[in-house]
Design a protein around this motif. Structure first.
Motif, short mmCIF file in Angstrom:
data_model
loop_
_atom_site.label_atom_id
_atom_site.label_comp_id
_atom_site.label_asym_id
_atom_site.label_seq_id
_atom_site.Cartn_x
_atom_site.Cartn_y
_atom_site.Cartn_z
N ILE A 194 0.83 -1.20 0.00
CA ILE A 194 0.00 0.00 0.00
C ILE A 194 0.87 1.25 0.00
O ILE A 194 0.60 2.22 -0.72
CB ILE A 194 -0.96 0.00 1.21
CG1 ILE A 194 -2.08 -1.02 1.00
CG2 ILE A 194 -1.55 1.39 1.44
CD1 ILE A 194 -3.04 -1.14 2.16
N LEU A 197 2.10 2.10 -3.49
CA LEU A 197 1.17 2.36 -4.58
C LEU A 197 1.14 3.85 -4.93
O LEU A 197 1.16 4.71 -4.05
CB LEU A 197 -0.24 1.92 -4.20
CG LEU A 197 -0.59 0.44 -4.35
CD1 LEU A 197 -2.01 0.20 -3.85
CD2 LEU A 197 -0.46 0.00 -5.80
N LEU A 199 -1.07 6.22 -5.49
CA LEU A 199 -2.50 6.51 -5.36
C LEU A 199 -2.85 7.86 -5.98
O LEU A 199 -2.03 8.79 -5.97
CB LEU A 199 -2.90 6.48 -3.88
CG LEU A 199 -2.68 5.15 -3.15
CD1 LEU A 199 -3.11 5.27 -1.70
CD2 LEU A 199 -3.44 4.02 -3.83
N ASP A 200 -4.06 7.94 -6.49
CA ASP A 200 -4.53 9.20 -7.09
C ASP A 200 -4.62 10.29 -6.03
O ASP A 200 -5.01 10.03 -4.88
CB ASP A 200 -5.92 9.01 -7.69
CG ASP A 200 -5.92 8.10 -8.91
OD1 ASP A 200 -4.84 7.88 -9.48
OD2 ASP A 200 -7.01 7.62 -9.27
N LEU A 205 -8.73 11.42 -8.57
CA LEU A 205 -9.71 10.39 -8.23
C LEU A 205 -11.13 10.84 -8.60
O LEU A 205 -11.90 10.07 -9.18
CB LEU A 205 -9.66 10.08 -6.73
CG LEU A 205 -10.71 9.07 -6.27
CD1 LEU A 205 -10.40 7.67 -6.81
CD2 LEU A 205 -10.83 9.05 -4.75
N ARG A 285 -7.29 -2.31 -7.79
CA ARG A 285 -6.59 -2.11 -6.51
C ARG A 285 -6.21 -0.65 -6.31
O ARG A 285 -6.48 -0.06 -5.26
CB ARG A 285 -5.34 -3.01 -6.49
CG ARG A 285 -4.51 -2.93 -5.22
CD ARG A 285 -3.39 -3.97 -5.28
NE ARG A 285 -2.37 -3.75 -4.30
CZ ARG A 285 -2.42 -4.19 -3.04
NH1 ARG A 285 -3.47 -4.87 -2.63
NH2 ARG A 285 -1.42 -3.96 -2.21
N GLN A 286 -5.61 -0.02 -7.32
CA GLN A 286 -5.19 1.37 -7.18
C GLN A 286 -6.39 2.29 -7.00
O GLN A 286 -6.40 3.16 -6.13
CB GLN A 286 -4.38 1.81 -8.40
CG GLN A 286 -3.90 3.25 -8.31
CD GLN A 286 -3.27 3.75 -9.60
OE1 GLN A 286 -3.59 3.24 -10.68
NE2 GLN A 286 -2.40 4.72 -9.50
N PHE A 289 -8.17 1.66 -3.47
CA PHE A 289 -7.40 2.22 -2.35
C PHE A 289 -7.32 3.74 -2.44
O PHE A 289 -7.27 4.42 -1.41
CB PHE A 289 -6.02 1.59 -2.31
CG PHE A 289 -6.00 0.18 -1.79
CD1 PHE A 289 -7.07 -0.33 -1.07
CD2 PHE A 289 -4.91 -0.64 -1.99
CE1 PHE A 289 -7.06 -1.63 -0.58
CE2 PHE A 289 -4.88 -1.94 -1.51
CZ PHE A 289 -5.96 -2.44 -0.81
N SER A 290 -7.29 4.29 -3.64
CA SER A 290 -7.33 5.75 -3.78
C SER A 290 -8.65 6.29 -3.22
O SER A 290 -8.67 7.33 -2.54
CB SER A 290 -7.19 6.15 -5.25
OG SER A 290 -5.93 5.80 -5.76
N ARG A 293 -8.51 6.29 0.46
CA ARG A 293 -7.64 7.38 0.95
C ARG A 293 -8.41 8.69 1.09
O ARG A 293 -8.16 9.48 2.01
CB ARG A 293 -6.46 7.56 -0.01
CG ARG A 293 -5.52 8.69 0.35
CD ARG A 293 -4.46 8.85 -0.71
NE ARG A 293 -3.54 9.94 -0.42
CZ ARG A 293 -2.59 10.35 -1.25
NH1 ARG A 293 -2.44 9.76 -2.43
NH2 ARG A 293 -1.79 11.34 -0.93
N PHE A 312 -5.79 3.22 6.07
CA PHE A 312 -5.97 4.56 5.51
C PHE A 312 -6.57 5.53 6.53
O PHE A 312 -6.88 6.67 6.17
CB PHE A 312 -6.88 4.49 4.28
CG PHE A 312 -6.29 3.68 3.16
CD1 PHE A 312 -5.46 4.26 2.21
CD2 PHE A 312 -6.53 2.32 3.08
CE1 PHE A 312 -4.90 3.50 1.20
CE2 PHE A 312 -5.97 1.55 2.06
CZ PHE A 312 -5.16 2.15 1.12
#
Length: 398
Positions: A194, A197, A199-200, A205, A285-286, A289-290, A293, A312
């Motif tokens: 994690i 990654l 993340l956006d 996002l 997944r990305q 999780f974004s 977040r 998160f």
């Protein structure tokens, strides 16, 4: 068993739904990088419904293999039907028969399975008849409101290696008579990587999901499969509580349990009627999780709220009994399955003191290093008669 010093061990990773496929990703990456393991996918369940023609099923499976970066070793179609109890029982039989045929032909050295789904259980039953070693991820947990609880513990007794997320899970497995050398506490694989990654950010996002620039919630509701008739009223209570706030809520669809189709049909209706409800499929997944977040709150009864959300600092309102018995981090509030109780739990979860508590909460499911341990065990375990021969180990503790 063919794995030797000269021939890499063939590991079939069984995937039956979007839920397990996302969790598997860091494990598959570790297996792929191993010099002594050769992973491929056995694709079944919701991924490849029998109602889709064979060409379509192979196309769907190939897309999963491409996403995972490994070949597809086998495809076992599953009839979905209407999702009723008889359909599920028939689907289990069909998957067991189909998996037996492909496993007898392919003879992998190890079958890697995850969780508690009936489709997963059906594949494991086939492997047991063929004496193929089974390694099980996420055994020893409890979800008292779901019939999946039975399948999880049954998979444990049919498996030869156990990769547990917590110490408590390992103690439950040992209490079931499993030999200690078979049981490994790894943490939850979904937490692996994690921190690495990309993340956006919030703007990216919102653009990806097509959402307004405002706070949003995440929601998932699966049937309580030990109380099918009560599942829809609980879902309606959740929607009613959300409708009072009218905050944009990104809903994931229910899984293929009994009553799952009915819930998804209601979701579709509400998405047309209520401007705040957005259905989004398979964020990956990305993307998922974004969303975790940046979301203000997660509501429903998904295991991802129990396992991943704490990493998160995301406040979670867990509703009803589906996840009863699971270990919890300090970011979770449990709510009774009534609109007033859900409303009060949401108010508490959105308060600044609780949001601070969620941000500071550790995650009881580990620190994100499960895949390396799983890979190392699969590399080193001896593929011999001792692995296949299950003995009941009677603990000396009282």
């Amino acid at each position: 068993m063919t794995g030797t010093a000269d021939a890499p061990r063939r590991v079939f990773v069984v995937t039956t739904s979007r839920a397990d496929f996302g969790i598997y990703q860091p494990v598959i990456a570790a297996l792929r990088d191993s010099a002594t393991l050769r992973p491929s996918l056995l694709v079944s369940g919701n991924h490849v419904p029998l109602e889709t023609d064979e060409t379509g099923r192979r196309r769907l499976a190939a897309a999963l293999g491409e996403a995972a970066g490994v070949p597809v070793g086998a495809v076992v179609a599953m009839p979905l039907g209407s999702g009723g109890a008889l359909d599920i029982a028939a689907a289990m039989g069909a998957v067991t028969a189909g998996a037996a045929r492909v496993l007898a032909e392919e003879r992998p050295d190890i079958l890697l399975v995850l969780g508690d789904r009936y489709e997963m259980h059906a594949v494991v039953v086939a492997a047991s008849a063929l004496r193929i070693p089974v390694a099980h991820i996420h055994g020893g947990e409890e979800s008292e409101g779901a019939i999946d609880n039975l399948y999880r513990h049954s998979i444990t007794k049919l498996s030869h290696l156990h990769f547990c997320a917590t110490d408590l899970s390992s103690r439950r497995i040992l209490a079931m008579g499993e030999e200690p050398w078979r049981v490994h506490v790894t943490g939850a694989p979904a937490l692996d990587g994690i921190a690495d990654l990309a993340l956006d950010d919030r703007a990216a996002l919102l653009a990806r999901l097509g959402l307004p620039d405002a706070p949003f919630f995440m929601a998932t509701f699966h049937p309580e499969t030990l109380d099918i008739e009560g599942s829809l009223p609980v879902f309606e209570a959740l929607v009613a509580a959300l409708d009072e706030r009218k905050v944009t809520t990104v809903f994931s669809r229910a899984n293929a349990d009994e009553a799952g189709q009915a819930i998804n049909e209601r979701l579709e209706t509400y998405a047309r009627e209520k401007g705040w409800l957005e259905i989004r499929d398979n964020l990956g997944r990305q993307g998922y999780f974004s969303a975790m977040r940046h979301a203000a709150l997660m509501v429903g009864n998904s295991s991802s709220g129990i396992i991943e959300a704490a990493s998160f600092g995301l406040p979670v309102v867990n509703i009803g009994r589906r996840q009863a018995g699971r270990e919890r981090s300090a970011n979770i509030i449990d709510a009774q399955a009534r609109t007033p109780d859900i409303r009060r739990a949401m108010e508490t979860a959105l308060s600044e003191p609780f949001r601070q508590q969620a941000r500071e909460a550790g995650n009881v499911y580990g620190r994100g290093n499960a895949s390396a341990t799983i890979c190392r065990v699969l590399e080193l375990v001896r593929l011999d008669r001792d692995l296949i021969t299950k003995r009941f180990h009677l603990s000396q503790s009282r």
